[in-house]
Write an enzyme that holds these catalytic residues in place. Structure first.
Site, PDB file in Angstrom:
ATOM      1  N   ASN A 168      91.467  -3.434  34.335  1.00 14.58           N
ATOM      2  CA  ASN A 168      91.741  -2.007  34.147  1.00 14.58           C
ATOM      3  C   ASN A 168      92.502  -1.469  35.347  1.00 14.58           C
ATOM      4  OD1 ASN A 168      91.276   0.469  32.473  1.00 14.58           O
ATOM      5  ND2 ASN A 168      90.500   1.189  34.450  1.00 14.58           N
ATOM      6  N   ARG A 173      90.990   9.432  42.638  1.00 15.91           N
ATOM      7  CA  ARG A 173      91.169   9.823  44.037  1.00 15.91           C
ATOM      8  C   ARG A 173      90.144   9.154  44.951  1.00 15.91           C
ATOM      9  NH1 ARG A 173      88.470  15.195  42.567  1.00 15.91           N
ATOM     10  NH2 ARG A 173      86.389  14.939  43.438  1.00 15.91           N
ATOM     11  N   TRP A 186      85.857   7.419  40.341  1.00 18.16           N
ATOM     12  CA  TRP A 186      86.060   7.179  38.907  1.00 18.16           C
ATOM     13  C   TRP A 186      84.956   7.921  38.167  1.00 18.16           C
ATOM     14  CZ3 TRP A 186      86.325   1.546  40.609  1.00 18.16           C
ATOM     15  CH2 TRP A 186      85.067   1.063  40.979  1.00 18.16           C
ATOM     16  N   GLY A 191      87.630   3.770  32.824  1.00 17.49           N
ATOM     17  CA  GLY A 191      87.599   2.309  32.820  1.00 17.49           C
ATOM     18  C   GLY A 191      86.936   1.710  34.053  1.00 17.49           C
ATOM     19  N   GLU A 232      96.741  -1.840  30.999  1.00 18.60           N
ATOM     20  CA  GLU A 232      97.807  -0.893  31.332  1.00 18.60           C
ATOM     21  C   GLU A 232      99.132  -1.609  31.616  1.00 18.60           C
ATOM     22  OE1 GLU A 232      94.658  -0.457  32.254  1.00 18.60           O
ATOM     23  OE2 GLU A 232      94.186   1.624  31.750  1.00 18.60           O
ATOM     24  N   ASP A 281      91.046  20.805  43.107  1.00 20.63           N
ATOM     25  CA  ASP A 281      91.366  19.923  41.982  1.00 20.63           C
ATOM     26  C   ASP A 281      92.473  20.480  41.085  1.00 20.63           C
ATOM     27  OD1 ASP A 281      90.935  17.610  40.351  1.00 20.63           O
ATOM     28  OD2 ASP A 281      88.842  17.662  40.989  1.00 20.63           O
TER      29      ASP A 281
HETATM   30  C1  LIG Z   1      96.987  12.797  40.151  1.00 22.10           C
HETATM   31  C2  LIG Z   1      95.838  12.331  39.306  1.00 22.10           C
HETATM   32  C3  LIG Z   1      94.578  12.212  39.865  1.00 22.10           C
HETATM   33  C4  LIG Z   1      93.492  11.779  39.098  1.00 22.10           C
HETATM   34  N1  LIG Z   1      92.267  11.667  39.689  1.00 22.10           N
HETATM   35  C5  LIG Z   1      91.224  11.200  38.963  1.00 22.10           C
HETATM   36  C6  LIG Z   1      89.963  11.014  39.576  1.00 22.10           C
HETATM   37  O1  LIG Z   1      89.766  11.285  40.762  1.00 22.10           O
HETATM   38  N2  LIG Z   1      88.946  10.529  38.806  1.00 22.10           N
HETATM   39  C7  LIG Z   1      89.116  10.212  37.485  1.00 22.10           C
HETATM   40  O2  LIG Z   1      88.170   9.755  36.854  1.00 22.10           O
HETATM   41  N3  LIG Z   1      90.306  10.401  36.861  1.00 22.10           N
HETATM   42  C8  LIG Z   1      91.364  10.881  37.585  1.00 22.10           C
HETATM   43  N4  LIG Z   1      92.582  11.054  36.983  1.00 22.10           N
HETATM   44  C9  LIG Z   1      92.728  10.787  35.540  1.00 22.10           C
HETATM   45  C10 LIG Z   1      92.785   9.309  35.233  1.00 22.10           C
HETATM   46  O3  LIG Z   1      93.742   8.669  36.022  1.00 22.10           O
HETATM   47  C11 LIG Z   1      93.113   9.113  33.758  1.00 22.10           C
HETATM   48  O4  LIG Z   1      92.043   9.636  32.999  1.00 22.10           O
HETATM   49  C12 LIG Z   1      93.353   7.671  33.380  1.00 22.10           C
HETATM   50  O5  LIG Z   1      93.729   7.599  32.021  1.00 22.10           O
HETATM   51  C13 LIG Z   1      92.141   6.828  33.603  1.00 22.10           C
HETATM   52  O6  LIG Z   1      92.407   5.516  33.164  1.00 22.10           O
HETATM   53  P1  LIG Z   1      91.238   4.610  32.593  1.00 22.10           P
HETATM   54  O7  LIG Z   1      90.972   5.075  31.212  1.00 22.10           O
HETATM   55  O8  LIG Z   1      91.783   3.230  32.659  1.00 22.10           O
HETATM   56  O9  LIG Z   1      90.072   4.821  33.473  1.00 22.10           O
HETATM   57  C14 LIG Z   1      93.672  11.481  37.738  1.00 22.10           C
HETATM   58  C15 LIG Z   1      94.938  11.599  37.173  1.00 22.10           C
HETATM   59  C16 LIG Z   1      96.018  12.024  37.931  1.00 22.10           C
HETATM   60  C17 LIG Z   1      97.362  12.138  37.295  1.00 22.10           C
HETATM   61 MN   LIG Z   2      92.168   1.827  31.159  1.00 25.24          MN
END
Ligand SMILES: Cc1cc2nc3c(=O)[nH]c(=O)nc-3n(C[C@H](O)[C@H](O)[C@H](O)COP(=O)(O)O)c2cc1C
Ligand SMILES: [Mn+2]
Length: 481
Positions: A168, A173, A186, A191, A232, A281
């Site tokens: 994944n 952040r 996360w 993921g 991804e 945020d």
């Molecule tokens: C600039 C930015 C910061 C982000 N920060 C977080 C974060 O701190 N925690 C989080 O869970 N998702 C965050 N996200 C959203 C995730 O990156 C997004 O939900 C992503 O699809 C997660 O992928 P996954 O499904 O593989 O976990 C952020 C997105 C962006 C664009």
């Molecule tokens: Mn994913």
């Protein structure tokens, strides 16, 4: 397609879409304030490179994806709709009727063979290997005055499911606690959190690799709402039109993009949590402090002359709006495969993705708008949608003012509002409980007799074609054109 971030930045500069800031600017609030002003300019302002972050030798790049034009350049297309058409073609293979037809399909076949990443032995991201490396050389920003510290805001966090080995990548952040430890934010629905859940059940440490400043398509891919278990990098290869080059990490059992400028290798321990936040945020408010896993650094690998790519989140619109627009366009054709009656959808900047989702449908049967609301609430990260507005297909969901007009004229609040409860975004501070709360769907479609509407629905105003044409002619004369 851009080989790496440097290639992208050089092209942006040639196109005068990038501004270099030569004077010293502090990573403590000042850079963020400068970037925020760029994001608030019409169309998103320029990409920015701060060449002399006060106290550091590594330049900072920000707002790189922060306009429609730059987002499209990063994904190698003229418009995001062009990309949507390509994805639709890929998802709708036609049986070739003859040899000419089969030849026409070759580009699609070659696109598919680009999907699998490939491993390389030598990589730019490993020019320098610092086994006991620290974060101290990186100009990581403090963005807002009440932030709990400095945060890495645009990392690509790589993990593998400890049981299945499935990869994944997510952008989560990371708050800097000290030179060798950070938070790992996360959220529970994501993921990375799922892989950590499995690792905790097994009582095992979870390897984590964090890539910074990679080739531009990958920065987007890490933010994309890919279904769980779908790599991804498949999306990455499709968008890049070539296989993504990966290299083995030095101290952990993971691969990272060869193109990255900096890689942080490390792990999270089962059971370990530490207070993270507050953080200014993308809601435009401070997220409350909360307990999250802790990332321990084992090794830093990097290029000789890296650039640190970051983003500022805050009161919308910010750079993340454009990353979200890319997902809106890329995932629409995929959603339409199971819900073909969805004509269009939009997440306006003001709604920060989850607060407001506008959907237009080709209404076919009574209750159809409600079916679509429930479909969204059951679909991947669309489950977070707090307010869903469903309109008929003749309404332009990208025009917020048209939607407001249609909602006002088409909705009877007692009849047309669907309330429900379910998982909500971790960032929803209005919900009674963390991550669990209320949702509302508004059916702003025309109501049918089969839905119990027994009056006559009024017709929308429109003049005749003749009168319309006359008006255009007259106005051309009035304006002296
Ligand atoms: C600039 C930015 C910061 C982000 N920060 C977080 C974060 O701190 N925690 C989080 O869970 N998702 C965050 N996200 C959203 C995730 O990156 C997004 O939900 C992503 O699809 C997660 O992928 P996954 O499904 O593989 O976990 C952020 C997105 C962006 C664009
Ligand atoms: Mn994913």
């Amino acid at each position: 397609m851009y080989a790496d971030l440097d290639d992208f930045l050089a092209d942006l500069e040639r196109r005068t879409l990038l501004t270099r800031v030569g004077e010293p600017v502090s990573p403590d609030l000042e850079i963020a304030a400068v970037v925020d002003r760029a994001c608030k300019m019409d169309g998103g302002g320029p990409a920015l490179v701060f060449e002399k972050p006060t106290g550091y030798d590594v330049p900072v790049a920000a707002n790189v994806f922060g306009s429609m034009e730059r987002m499209c350049l990063a994904l190698g297309v003229k418009t995001l709709d062009e990309l949507a058409l390509e994805i639709n073609a890929l998802m709708t293979p036609q049986m070739p009727a003859g040899i000419m037809d089969a030849l026409k399909m070759l580009p699609i076949v070659s696109r598919l063979s680009d999907l699998m990443p490939k491993t390389v032995k030598e990589a730019a991201c490993q020019e320098i290997i610092e086994r006991d490396g620290t974060l101290d050389a990186l100009p990581i920003l403090k963005c807002w005055p009440e932030d709990g510290g400095r945060f890495i805001t645009l990392p690509l966090v790589f993990t593998k499911d400890p049981e299945t080995g499935v990869r994944n990548i997510g952008t989560y952040r990371m708050q800097v606690f000290d030179g060798r430890t950070t938070g790992m934010h996360w959220q529970r629905h994501k993921g990375g959190a799922q892989h950590y859940r499995v690792a905790e059940r097994l009582g095992r440490r979870l390897d984590v690799a964090v890539a910074l400043s990679p080739e531009p398509v990958l920065t987007y891919c890490a933010t994309a709402p890919m279904p769980e278990g779908l790599d991804e990098l498949l999306l990455g290869g499709f968008l890049a039109r070539r296989r993504i080059e990966m290299v083995k990490c030095v101290t952990v059992d993971l691969d990272v993009p060869a193109s990255a400028h900096i890689v942080l290798e490390g792990y999270v321990e089962p059971g370990e949590r530490r207070r993270e936040g507050p953080f200014g945020d993308h809601t435009g408010f401070y997220s409350q402090p909360d307990d999250y896993p802790v990332f321990h650094l084992t090794c830093v690998t990097r290029r000789t002359r890296p650039t640190y790519l970051t983003t500022i989140v805050g009161i919308p619109p910010m750079e993340d709006f454009y990353l979200g627009m890319a997902s809106e366009r890329i995932f629409l054709p995929l959603i339409q495969k199971t819900h073909p009656e969805i004509v269009d959808m939009h997440f306006p900047a003001e709604g920060i993705f989850h607060n407001l989702v506008l959907v237009s449908i080709d209404k076919r049967y009574p209750g159809h708008a409600r079916k679509i609301m429930h479909a969204c609430w059951g679909l991947g990260q669309l489950m977070f949608s707090k307010t869903i507005v469903v309109v008929d297909k003749d309404v332009n969901v990208h025009d917020l003012s048209e939607v407001a007009w249609i909602v006002g004229t088409h909705m009877d609040p007692v009849r047309d509002v669907q309330m429900t409860k379910g998982p909500v975004d971790d960032l929803d501070d209005a919900a009674e409980l963390p991550a669990y709360g209320g949702k509302m769907g508004i059916d702003a479609t025309r109501k049918w007799a089969s839905e119990g509407y027994n009056r006559t629905w009024p017709a929308r105003l429109k003049t005749t074609e003749d009168a319309g044409r006359r008006a255009v002619e007259i106005w051309i004369r009035l304006e002296g054109r």
